[in-house]
Design a protein around this motif. Structure first.
Motif, PDB file in Angstrom:
ATOM      1  N   LEU A  64      -7.323   8.753   3.272  1.00 35.47           N
ATOM      2  CA  LEU A  64      -6.243   7.990   2.652  1.00 35.47           C
ATOM      3  C   LEU A  64      -6.096   6.621   3.307  1.00 35.47           C
ATOM      4  O   LEU A  64      -5.975   5.596   2.626  1.00 35.47           O
ATOM      5  CB  LEU A  64      -4.931   8.764   2.742  1.00 35.47           C
ATOM      6  CG  LEU A  64      -3.707   8.043   2.208  1.00 35.47           C
ATOM      7  CD1 LEU A  64      -3.813   7.840   0.712  1.00 35.47           C
ATOM      8  CD2 LEU A  64      -2.448   8.790   2.569  1.00 35.47           C
ATOM      9  N   LEU A  65      -6.121   6.589   4.627  1.00 38.01           N
ATOM     10  CA  LEU A  65      -5.991   5.320   5.342  1.00 38.01           C
ATOM     11  C   LEU A  65      -7.181   4.399   5.069  1.00 38.01           C
ATOM     12  O   LEU A  65      -7.015   3.186   4.912  1.00 38.01           O
ATOM     13  CB  LEU A  65      -5.830   5.577   6.845  1.00 38.01           C
ATOM     14  CG  LEU A  65      -4.525   6.264   7.248  1.00 38.01           C
ATOM     15  CD1 LEU A  65      -4.543   6.594   8.731  1.00 38.01           C
ATOM     16  CD2 LEU A  65      -3.324   5.417   6.889  1.00 38.01           C
ATOM     17  N   GLU A  66      -8.373   4.955   4.982  1.00 41.66           N
ATOM     18  CA  GLU A  66      -9.552   4.143   4.687  1.00 41.66           C
ATOM     19  C   GLU A  66      -9.477   3.565   3.276  1.00 41.66           C
ATOM     20  O   GLU A  66      -9.826   2.401   3.057  1.00 41.66           O
ATOM     21  CB  GLU A  66     -10.825   4.968   4.867  1.00 41.66           C
ATOM     22  CG  GLU A  66     -11.161   5.235   6.323  1.00 41.66           C
ATOM     23  CD  GLU A  66     -12.324   6.184   6.516  1.00 41.66           C
ATOM     24  OE1 GLU A  66     -12.728   6.874   5.551  1.00 41.66           O
ATOM     25  OE2 GLU A  66     -12.834   6.250   7.655  1.00 41.66           O
ATOM     26  N   GLU A  67      -9.034   4.359   2.323  1.00 44.58           N
ATOM     27  CA  GLU A  67      -8.893   3.871   0.947  1.00 44.58           C
ATOM     28  C   GLU A  67      -7.821   2.789   0.872  1.00 44.58           C
ATOM     29  O   GLU A  67      -7.978   1.792   0.176  1.00 44.58           O
ATOM     30  CB  GLU A  67      -8.564   5.020  -0.010  1.00 44.58           C
ATOM     31  CG  GLU A  67      -8.493   4.608  -1.448  1.00 44.58           C
ATOM     32  CD  GLU A  67      -9.762   3.964  -1.977  1.00 44.58           C
ATOM     33  OE1 GLU A  67      -9.648   3.058  -2.828  1.00 44.58           O
ATOM     34  OE2 GLU A  67     -10.871   4.354  -1.549  1.00 44.58           O
ATOM     35  N   THR A  68      -6.745   2.989   1.604  1.00 49.37           N
ATOM     36  CA  THR A  68      -5.678   1.986   1.652  1.00 49.37           C
ATOM     37  C   THR A  68      -6.203   0.679   2.229  1.00 49.37           C
ATOM     38  O   THR A  68      -5.894  -0.406   1.727  1.00 49.37           O
ATOM     39  CB  THR A  68      -4.489   2.523   2.484  1.00 49.37           C
ATOM     40  OG1 THR A  68      -4.032   3.738   1.904  1.00 49.37           O
ATOM     41  CG2 THR A  68      -3.364   1.525   2.532  1.00 49.37           C
ATOM     42  N   GLU A  69      -7.020   0.777   3.268  1.00 49.88           N
ATOM     43  CA  GLU A  69      -7.617  -0.420   3.867  1.00 49.88           C
ATOM     44  C   GLU A  69      -8.485  -1.156   2.848  1.00 49.88           C
ATOM     45  O   GLU A  69      -8.416  -2.382   2.732  1.00 49.88           O
ATOM     46  CB  GLU A  69      -8.454  -0.036   5.087  1.00 49.88           C
ATOM     47  CG  GLU A  69      -9.124  -1.231   5.749  1.00 49.88           C
ATOM     48  CD  GLU A  69     -10.026  -0.817   6.894  1.00 49.88           C
ATOM     49  OE1 GLU A  69     -10.263  -1.665   7.762  1.00 49.88           O
ATOM     50  OE2 GLU A  69     -10.503   0.337   6.923  1.00 49.88           O
ATOM     51  N   LYS A  70      -9.287  -0.426   2.085  1.00 49.52           N
ATOM     52  CA  LYS A  70     -10.139  -1.051   1.067  1.00 49.52           C
ATOM     53  C   LYS A  70      -9.297  -1.767   0.019  1.00 49.52           C
ATOM     54  O   LYS A  70      -9.638  -2.872  -0.417  1.00 49.52           O
ATOM     55  CB  LYS A  70     -11.019   0.005   0.391  1.00 49.52           C
ATOM     56  CG  LYS A  70     -12.108   0.565   1.273  1.00 49.52           C
ATOM     57  CD  LYS A  70     -12.869   1.665   0.548  1.00 49.52           C
ATOM     58  CE  LYS A  70     -13.853   2.369   1.459  1.00 49.52           C
ATOM     59  NZ  LYS A  70     -14.499   3.514   0.791  1.00 49.52           N
ATOM     60  N   GLN A  71      -8.208  -1.148  -0.376  1.00 47.16           N
ATOM     61  CA  GLN A  71      -7.345  -1.767  -1.377  1.00 47.16           C
ATOM     62  C   GLN A  71      -6.703  -3.035  -0.836  1.00 47.16           C
ATOM     63  O   GLN A  71      -6.591  -4.033  -1.553  1.00 47.16           O
ATOM     64  CB  GLN A  71      -6.265  -0.775  -1.831  1.00 47.16           C
ATOM     65  CG  GLN A  71      -6.804   0.351  -2.671  1.00 47.16           C
ATOM     66  CD  GLN A  71      -5.726   1.341  -3.074  1.00 47.16           C
ATOM     67  OE1 GLN A  71      -4.539   1.133  -2.829  1.00 47.16           O
ATOM     68  NE2 GLN A  71      -6.135   2.435  -3.698  1.00 47.16           N
ATOM     69  N   ILE A  72      -6.309  -3.012   0.418  1.00 43.37           N
ATOM     70  CA  ILE A  72      -5.712  -4.200   1.034  1.00 43.37           C
ATOM     71  C   ILE A  72      -6.730  -5.331   1.081  1.00 43.37           C
ATOM     72  O   ILE A  72      -6.402  -6.493   0.788  1.00 43.37           O
ATOM     73  CB  ILE A  72      -5.159  -3.872   2.438  1.00 43.37           C
ATOM     74  CG1 ILE A  72      -3.924  -2.991   2.302  1.00 43.37           C
ATOM     75  CG2 ILE A  72      -4.839  -5.139   3.219  1.00 43.37           C
ATOM     76  CD1 ILE A  72      -3.421  -2.418   3.609  1.00 43.37           C
ATOM     77  N   VAL A  73      -7.970  -5.024   1.426  1.00 40.13           N
ATOM     78  CA  VAL A  73      -9.021  -6.045   1.464  1.00 40.13           C
ATOM     79  C   VAL A  73      -9.226  -6.636   0.074  1.00 40.13           C
ATOM     80  O   VAL A  73      -9.362  -7.856  -0.082  1.00 40.13           O
ATOM     81  CB  VAL A  73     -10.341  -5.450   2.028  1.00 40.13           C
ATOM     82  CG1 VAL A  73     -11.506  -6.382   1.823  1.00 40.13           C
ATOM     83  CG2 VAL A  73     -10.166  -5.120   3.507  1.00 40.13           C
ATOM     84  N   ARG A  74      -9.228  -5.787  -0.954  1.00 37.78           N
ATOM     85  CA  ARG A  74      -9.383  -6.283  -2.333  1.00 37.78           C
ATOM     86  C   ARG A  74      -8.213  -7.170  -2.737  1.00 37.78           C
ATOM     87  O   ARG A  74      -8.396  -8.210  -3.375  1.00 37.78           O
ATOM     88  CB  ARG A  74      -9.536  -5.115  -3.302  1.00 37.78           C
ATOM     89  CG  ARG A  74     -10.893  -4.442  -3.243  1.00 37.78           C
ATOM     90  CD  ARG A  74     -11.123  -3.496  -4.408  1.00 37.78           C
ATOM     91  NE  ARG A  74     -10.232  -2.340  -4.388  1.00 37.78           N
ATOM     92  CZ  ARG A  74     -10.543  -1.152  -3.863  1.00 37.78           C
ATOM     93  NH1 ARG A  74     -11.716  -0.958  -3.311  1.00 37.78           N
ATOM     94  NH2 ARG A  74      -9.668  -0.166  -3.894  1.00 37.78           N
ATOM     95  N   ILE A  75      -7.014  -6.775  -2.353  1.00 39.03           N
ATOM     96  CA  ILE A  75      -5.833  -7.579  -2.673  1.00 39.03           C
ATOM     97  C   ILE A  75      -5.888  -8.923  -1.961  1.00 39.03           C
ATOM     98  O   ILE A  75      -5.585  -9.963  -2.554  1.00 39.03           O
ATOM     99  CB  ILE A  75      -4.542  -6.807  -2.307  1.00 39.03           C
ATOM    100  CG1 ILE A  75      -4.369  -5.626  -3.258  1.00 39.03           C
ATOM    101  CG2 ILE A  75      -3.321  -7.718  -2.341  1.00 39.03           C
ATOM    102  CD1 ILE A  75      -3.296  -4.648  -2.840  1.00 39.03           C
ATOM    103  N   GLU A  76      -6.280  -8.916  -0.690  1.00 38.82           N
ATOM    104  CA  GLU A  76      -6.397 -10.169   0.061  1.00 38.82           C
ATOM    105  C   GLU A  76      -7.403 -11.106  -0.603  1.00 38.82           C
ATOM    106  O   GLU A  76      -7.162 -12.309  -0.722  1.00 38.82           O
ATOM    107  CB  GLU A  76      -6.825  -9.900   1.505  1.00 38.82           C
ATOM    108  CG  GLU A  76      -5.733  -9.324   2.365  1.00 38.82           C
ATOM    109  CD  GLU A  76      -6.228  -8.993   3.771  1.00 38.82           C
ATOM    110  OE1 GLU A  76      -7.442  -8.830   3.979  1.00 38.82           O
ATOM    111  OE2 GLU A  76      -5.370  -8.897   4.670  1.00 38.82           O
ATOM    112  N   GLU A  77      -8.522 -10.581  -1.039  1.00 36.82           N
ATOM    113  CA  GLU A  77      -9.542 -11.399  -1.691  1.00 36.82           C
ATOM    114  C   GLU A  77      -9.021 -11.949  -3.015  1.00 36.82           C
ATOM    115  O   GLU A  77      -9.235 -13.121  -3.334  1.00 36.82           O
ATOM    116  CB  GLU A  77     -10.830 -10.595  -1.915  1.00 36.82           C
ATOM    117  CG  GLU A  77     -11.934 -11.376  -2.578  1.00 36.82           C
ATOM    118  CD  GLU A  77     -12.353 -12.637  -1.830  1.00 36.82           C
ATOM    119  OE1 GLU A  77     -12.816 -13.586  -2.493  1.00 36.82           O
ATOM    120  OE2 GLU A  77     -12.218 -12.690  -0.594  1.00 36.82           O
ATOM    121  N   ALA A  78      -8.324 -11.123  -3.769  1.00 36.78           N
ATOM    122  CA  ALA A  78      -7.757 -11.585  -5.039  1.00 36.78           C
ATOM    123  C   ALA A  78      -6.732 -12.692  -4.802  1.00 36.78           C
ATOM    124  O   ALA A  78      -6.717 -13.691  -5.528  1.00 36.78           O
ATOM    125  CB  ALA A  78      -7.124 -10.416  -5.790  1.00 36.78           C
TER     126      ALA A  78
END
Length: 81
Positions: free
Chosen positions: A32-46
């Motif tokens: 869950l934490l790893e998936e959350t990290e991936k989503q945060i990275v995608r949001i930052e890039e967007a």
């Protein structure tokens, strides 16, 4: 997920959370934490792309607002450099 985040925000460890929720595994929490990290990275890039595009649009808007002097010799000024 919210309960896990509440535990972590309160300064509790993953182990504390797991003790309170024995049906949840460490692997599930880590996933869950790893998936959350991936989503945060995608949001930052967007957001980065959005900000860059907004800056580009502001620059393009400036091209329509600059008033040039009709009698100024821009070519001569460039040659002087």
């Amino acid at each position: 997920m919210q309960t896990l985040l509440d535990y972590l925000k309160a300064g509790e460890s993953i182990n504390d959370f797991l003790d309170g929720f024995p049906t949840v595994t460490r692997e599930q929490v880590i996933a869950l934490l790893e998936e959350t990290e991936k989503q945060i990275v995608r949001i930052e890039e967007a957001l980065r792309q959005y900000i860059q595009r907004r800056q580009q649009m502001k620059v393009l808007e400036l091209f329509c607002t600059i008033d040039y002097e009709k009698d100024y010799n821009y070519k001569q000024q460039r040659q002087a450099i």
